[in-house]
Scaffold this active site. Structure first.
Site, short mmCIF file in Angstrom:
data_model
loop_
_atom_site.label_atom_id
_atom_site.label_comp_id
_atom_site.label_asym_id
_atom_site.label_seq_id
_atom_site.Cartn_x
_atom_site.Cartn_y
_atom_site.Cartn_z
N SER A 224 3.23 6.23 1.13
CA SER A 224 4.18 5.71 0.13
C SER A 224 3.65 4.52 -0.65
O SER A 224 4.19 4.17 -1.69
CB SER A 224 5.50 5.32 0.82
OG SER A 224 5.32 4.19 1.64
N LYS B 246 6.86 -2.11 1.68
CA LYS B 246 7.03 -1.79 0.26
C LYS B 246 6.69 -3.03 -0.57
O LYS B 246 6.43 -4.11 -0.04
CB LYS B 246 8.48 -1.37 -0.05
CG LYS B 246 9.03 -0.23 0.78
CD LYS B 246 8.37 1.11 0.48
CE LYS B 246 8.95 2.21 1.36
NZ LYS B 246 8.22 3.49 1.19
N SER C 87 2.03 6.32 6.46
CA SER C 87 2.42 7.24 5.38
C SER C 87 1.74 6.84 4.08
O SER C 87 1.12 5.79 3.98
CB SER C 87 3.94 7.23 5.20
OG SER C 87 4.36 6.02 4.58
N SER D 236 7.90 7.95 -2.55
CA SER D 236 8.30 6.80 -1.74
C SER D 236 9.80 6.80 -1.55
O SER D 236 10.57 6.91 -2.50
CB SER D 236 7.85 5.50 -2.42
OG SER D 236 8.35 4.37 -1.71
#
Length: 212
Positions: free
Chosen positions: A48, A103, A46, A170
């Site tokens: 994010s 993250k 993804s 995100s």
């Protein structure tokens, strides 16, 4: 009387098939050990973490840096040190532990996190770095959703507050809360391969890029 001559008895040679099987077994065990305790490869699915990580990036994650864990039960048996702010971490998604998320660590235990109109503050100090990007001009008011206005909230013991670098797109701690230390699998440190599916080509300039 002549002494009996001593003769060396040569051991039977292993068959080629058996030798190959043993080599394969050893290689598999070594690979599993490395994957479990040392380093593991992940693919970014993804956006994010744009622009730090792009869809199609393949990364290596250092699993030893935060301590040695027993597989399946995630119990740390050899602690080293805790995640730090700005580390890029892979962890089990709190809402579905079967999924892995990646993250950036924004807050560690004891930190006070606050977001005011997309401006991020840690312990009352505005965070200024080149990691976070904002591409949506819209600002959501406090009370509607936590993307652009949040807190102040304090990070509990043995927890982390994490956010994606692509801040407006995100799904992170602003929405679902904190990450437990025990759920952290490791720290991402390098891009070893990158494939652009849209242009159907290798992003050569990203290969070997160390993550910050």
């Amino acid at each position: 009387m002549k002494k009996r001559e001593e003769t060396d008895v040569a051991p039977k040679k292993k068959g080629a098939l058996r030798e190959n099987i043993e080599a394969i077994v050893v290689a598999v065990i070594l690979a599993l050990f490395i994957r479990t305790f040392v380093v593991q490869a992940f693919k970014i699915p993804s956006g994010s973490m744009k622009d730090t990580l792009l869809i199609g990036d393949h990364i290596l994650v250092n699993k030893f840096i935060y301590g040695v864990k027993v597989p399946f039960i995630n119990k740390t048996i050899i602690p080293t040190h805790d995640p730090q702010r700005d580390d890029i971490v892979v962890f089990e998604f709190p809402e579905d532990p079967s999924k892995d998320f990646i993250k950036r660590v924004i807050g560690i235990p004891g930190d006070v996190i606050e977001i005011r109109n997309k401006k991020l503050f840690v312990n009352g100090v505005p965070v200024k770095n080149s990691h976070g990007i904002y591409s949506d001009p819209k600002i959501y008011a406090a009370g509607t959703q936590p993307r652009d206005n949040l807190g102040p909230i304090t990070v509990p013991e043995h927890k982390l507050f994490v956010m994606g670098d692509n801040r407006d797109f995100s799904y992170d701690s602003r929405f679902w809360g904190f990450v437990d230390f025990i759920a952290v699998k490791g720290k991402a440190f390098i891009i070893y391969w990158s494939w652009d599916k849209e242009d159907f080509g290798v992003r050569w300039g990203r290969l070997g890029h160390l993550l910050e």
